[in-house]
Scaffold this motif. Structure first.
Motif, mmCIF file in Angstrom:
data_model
loop_
_atom_site.group_PDB
_atom_site.id
_atom_site.type_symbol
_atom_site.label_atom_id
_atom_site.label_comp_id
_atom_site.label_asym_id
_atom_site.label_seq_id
_atom_site.Cartn_x
_atom_site.Cartn_y
_atom_site.Cartn_z
ATOM 1 N N VAL A 194 43.852 39.700 28.765
ATOM 2 C CA VAL A 194 43.904 40.963 29.491
ATOM 3 C C VAL A 194 43.011 40.881 30.732
ATOM 4 O O VAL A 194 43.406 41.262 31.840
ATOM 5 C CB VAL A 194 43.466 42.141 28.594
ATOM 6 C CG1 VAL A 194 43.283 43.408 29.434
ATOM 7 C CG2 VAL A 194 44.490 42.390 27.501
ATOM 8 N N GLY A 195 41.796 40.366 30.543
ATOM 9 C CA GLY A 195 40.879 40.219 31.672
ATOM 10 C C GLY A 195 41.441 39.295 32.740
ATOM 11 O O GLY A 195 41.327 39.573 33.945
ATOM 12 N N LEU A 196 42.075 38.198 32.326
ATOM 13 C CA LEU A 196 42.666 37.264 33.279
ATOM 14 C C LEU A 196 43.813 37.921 34.045
ATOM 15 O O LEU A 196 43.940 37.755 35.268
ATOM 16 C CB LEU A 196 43.173 36.027 32.527
ATOM 17 C CG LEU A 196 43.585 34.821 33.378
ATOM 18 C CD1 LEU A 196 42.393 34.299 34.172
ATOM 19 C CD2 LEU A 196 44.157 33.717 32.482
ATOM 20 N N LEU A 197 44.635 38.698 33.343
ATOM 21 C CA LEU A 197 45.753 39.387 33.990
ATOM 22 C C LEU A 197 45.256 40.424 34.998
ATOM 23 O O LEU A 197 45.783 40.538 36.107
ATOM 24 C CB LEU A 197 46.621 40.061 32.926
ATOM 25 C CG LEU A 197 47.884 40.770 33.416
ATOM 26 C CD1 LEU A 197 48.817 39.793 34.123
ATOM 27 C CD2 LEU A 197 48.601 41.435 32.242
ATOM 28 N N LEU A 198 44.233 41.168 34.617
ATOM 29 C CA LEU A 198 43.683 42.180 35.513
ATOM 30 C C LEU A 198 43.041 41.560 36.757
ATOM 31 O O LEU A 198 42.979 42.185 37.811
ATOM 32 C CB LEU A 198 42.648 43.039 34.773
ATOM 33 C CG LEU A 198 43.190 44.010 33.726
ATOM 34 C CD1 LEU A 198 42.053 44.634 32.942
ATOM 35 C CD2 LEU A 198 44.049 45.092 34.372
ATOM 36 N N SER A 199 42.559 40.336 36.613
ATOM 37 C CA SER A 199 41.890 39.685 37.749
ATOM 38 C C SER A 199 42.870 39.034 38.714
ATOM 39 O O SER A 199 42.500 38.732 39.854
ATOM 40 C CB SER A 199 40.915 38.613 37.241
ATOM 41 O OG SER A 199 41.623 37.462 36.800
ATOM 42 N N ALA A 200 44.122 38.807 38.288
ATOM 43 C CA ALA A 200 45.075 38.034 39.086
ATOM 44 C C ALA A 200 45.240 38.612 40.485
ATOM 45 O O ALA A 200 45.236 37.874 41.485
ATOM 46 C CB ALA A 200 46.420 37.971 38.372
ATOM 47 N N PHE A 201 45.405 39.914 40.569
ATOM 48 C CA PHE A 201 45.563 40.578 41.859
ATOM 49 C C PHE A 201 44.434 40.208 42.822
ATOM 50 O O PHE A 201 44.660 39.916 43.992
ATOM 51 C CB PHE A 201 45.598 42.102 41.642
ATOM 52 C CG PHE A 201 45.367 42.910 42.885
ATOM 53 C CD1 PHE A 201 46.429 43.263 43.698
ATOM 54 C CD2 PHE A 201 44.092 43.313 43.247
ATOM 55 C CE1 PHE A 201 46.225 44.001 44.855
ATOM 56 C CE2 PHE A 201 43.873 44.055 44.396
ATOM 57 C CZ PHE A 201 44.947 44.396 45.201
ATOM 58 N N PHE A 202 43.202 40.206 42.317
ATOM 59 C CA PHE A 202 42.040 40.051 43.173
ATOM 60 C C PHE A 202 41.860 38.616 43.663
ATOM 61 O O PHE A 202 41.208 38.402 44.680
ATOM 62 C CB PHE A 202 40.781 40.521 42.445
ATOM 63 C CG PHE A 202 40.831 41.975 42.064
ATOM 64 C CD1 PHE A 202 40.593 42.951 43.010
ATOM 65 C CD2 PHE A 202 41.139 42.367 40.778
ATOM 66 C CE1 PHE A 202 40.645 44.292 42.693
ATOM 67 C CE2 PHE A 202 41.191 43.700 40.438
ATOM 68 C CZ PHE A 202 40.944 44.673 41.393
ATOM 69 N N TRP A 203 42.411 37.635 42.960
ATOM 70 C CA TRP A 203 42.295 36.259 43.420
ATOM 71 C C TRP A 203 42.896 36.114 44.822
ATOM 72 O O TRP A 203 42.227 35.674 45.757
ATOM 73 C CB TRP A 203 43.034 35.319 42.468
ATOM 74 C CG TRP A 203 42.429 35.173 41.101
ATOM 75 C CD1 TRP A 203 41.495 35.987 40.527
ATOM 76 C CD2 TRP A 203 42.728 34.176 40.145
ATOM 77 N NE1 TRP A 203 41.208 35.542 39.269
ATOM 78 C CE2 TRP A 203 41.945 34.434 38.995
ATOM 79 C CE3 TRP A 203 43.585 33.076 40.118
ATOM 80 C CZ2 TRP A 203 41.989 33.647 37.854
ATOM 81 C CZ3 TRP A 203 43.637 32.284 38.976
ATOM 82 C CH2 TRP A 203 42.850 32.569 37.865
#
Length: 446
Positions: A68-77
């Motif tokens: 979940v944390g990885l998915l939420l961070s994808a946008f910000f990369w």
């Protein structure tokens, strides 16, 4: 009436043309920034839609907290990585083209995310949204430098940035309503994306890269803005600022780094609450989807009100003769203290309603830091406002992709949100130190 008095009347009154020949100043610049407010609000509705729907998506895709944390961070990369390049594009080609392309692109990517079949395809779609949304805020910072008189830029910055909490708050209501109405989180994403593409047409129709290019701007308004630009350029020349289009020369100045770290700390708090806030309310406080939507609206709605009020206070105080340093350091210092205290309180109180009240107070004062969107034009003038805005937003969005991952690891390892909230406290401390270290009084000599 003397020539000098006539000029003053043109600058400082909004009277209709009369016997004295004074022309009423149009207010296209304010209408343009209301459009930008709506644009940023739509931006954050689309950006935060996944967080609101996350309890359903997590269950459907069978995601562990770490994923979940990885998915939420994808946008910000990709959003972070695109900030400096897109800032250069804005300075080179103008904000109108960049922000229009951004709007159409992220609408299409949001709609595509509604077609995701699992973690990987959703992750890729979120990367695409990050790329396409990257131009909006730096373009807004550039438009603030181009369109706003120097004594109005505090309000311009906070009107622009207030779209973030407004969109986050409305997103909680709209996305939950769309999910309930259509019976599908997927359809809600597709509808939201289609509406964003249409928004891009409105942006192209109304925004211009120079006030003189806009048919609605009369000579009084254009001259009012240009006189402010001339004053700034004269001051910059006296201080040795050359107005060269570049980023690297700014790296040697404390104020540049204070700007970057201040925005990083701010986003460590804001993006943490934006991405994990709904799931925190669901898992730690037992809220259902409807209650999450309304609670999100209250919390981020308080941020919207606080940001608009903060910009008005800053400009009014500056107009009274106070220095930029006194105004900004006082307001943003108070903001940092309240945010730290409120977040510590959330970690202590068990009552869910009290937690919502405290988080609302945190967002109310946190969003005063939206005044930071006036800083690129303060430090770099109109020439480098785009690239400096990109550098600032790049720094802030490092927190954007780090924070969701860190919170996911913390929650996965501890089964609790306590240490995640203390992580937000640490981010607020970084913000507080930075806002006090920054010199808001003059352009950097580059």
């Amino acid at each position: 009436m003397s020539t000098e008095n006539a000029q003053l009347a043109t600058q400082d009154t909004d009277q209709k043309p009369g016997k004295d020949g004074v022309q009423r100043r149009t207010n296209v610049r304010w209408k343009l920034f209301i459009l930008l407010l709506v644009l940023v609000a739509v931006n954050y509705i689309d950006r935060g839609s996944i967080s609101v729907a996350l309890p359903i998506i997590q269950k459907e895709f069978n995601l562990a907290p770490e994923l979940v944390g990885l998915l939420l961070s994808a946008f910000f990369w990709t959003y972070a990585l695109m900030q400096i390049p897109v800032g250069w594009l804005i300075d080179r080609f103008g904000p109108r083209k960049v922000v229009t392309a951004s709007c159409v692109g992220w609408g299409a990517a949001t709609a595509a995310s509604g077609l995701a079949g699992g973690f990987l395809s959703m992750f890729i779609a979120r990367l695409g949204i990050g790329v396409t949304e990257a131009g909006v805020m730096p373009a807004g910072g550039k438009l603030n430098a181009i369109w706003m008189h120097r004594k109005e830029r505090g309000r311009g910055a906070t009107i622009l940035d207030a779209g973030a909490p407004l969109g986050a708050g409305l997103g909680g209501i709209l996305i939950t309503w769309l999910i309930a109405s259509t019976g599908s989180w997927r359809m809600s994403f597709i509808i939201a994306g289609g509406a964003t593409v249409l928004m891009g047409l409105a942006v192209w129709w109304y925004i211009r890269d120079n006030p003189r290019q806009h048919k609605g701007v009369n000579d009084a308004e254009a001259s009012y803005i240009e006189e402010s630009h001339a004053e700034e350029d004269a001051e910059a020349a006296r201080e040795g600022a050359q107005g060269k289009r570049a980023l690297l020369p700014y790296l040697k100045f404390r104020s540049f780094w204070a700007m970057c770290f201040g925005w990083l700390g701010f986003n460590g708090v804001f993006y943490g609450l934006l991405t994990w806030g709904p799931l925190y309310l669901a898992q730690a406080k037992g809220f259902d989807l409807k209650t999450i939507g309304w609670s999100t609206f209250v919390i981020f709605g308080a941020g919207f009100v606080g940001e608009i009020l903060g910009g008005a206070i800053a400009d009014k105080w500056r107009a009274s003769g106070a220095s930029a340093n006194k105004v900004m350091r006082t307001l943003l210092g108070i903001s940092s203290l309240v945010v730290v205290g409120g977040l510590v309180g959330v970690t202590i109180v068990p009552d869910p309603i009290t937690a919502v009240v405290l988080l609302s107070a945190v967002l109310f004062f946190l969003r005063w830091v939206g005044l930071f969107w006036s800083i690129p034009s303060i430090l770099g003038g109109r020439t480098n406002a785009g690239v400096l805005g990109g550098a600032m937003n790049f720094s802030g969005n490092i927190a954007g992709f780090v924070t969701p991952i860190v919170v996911g690891l913390i929650v996965g390892a501890t089964g609790s949100y306590t240490w995640a909230l203390l992580y937000f406290v640490g981010s607020a401390v970084v913000m507080g130190i930075s806002v006090l270290a920054l010199d808001y009084n003059k352009r950097l000599p580059v």
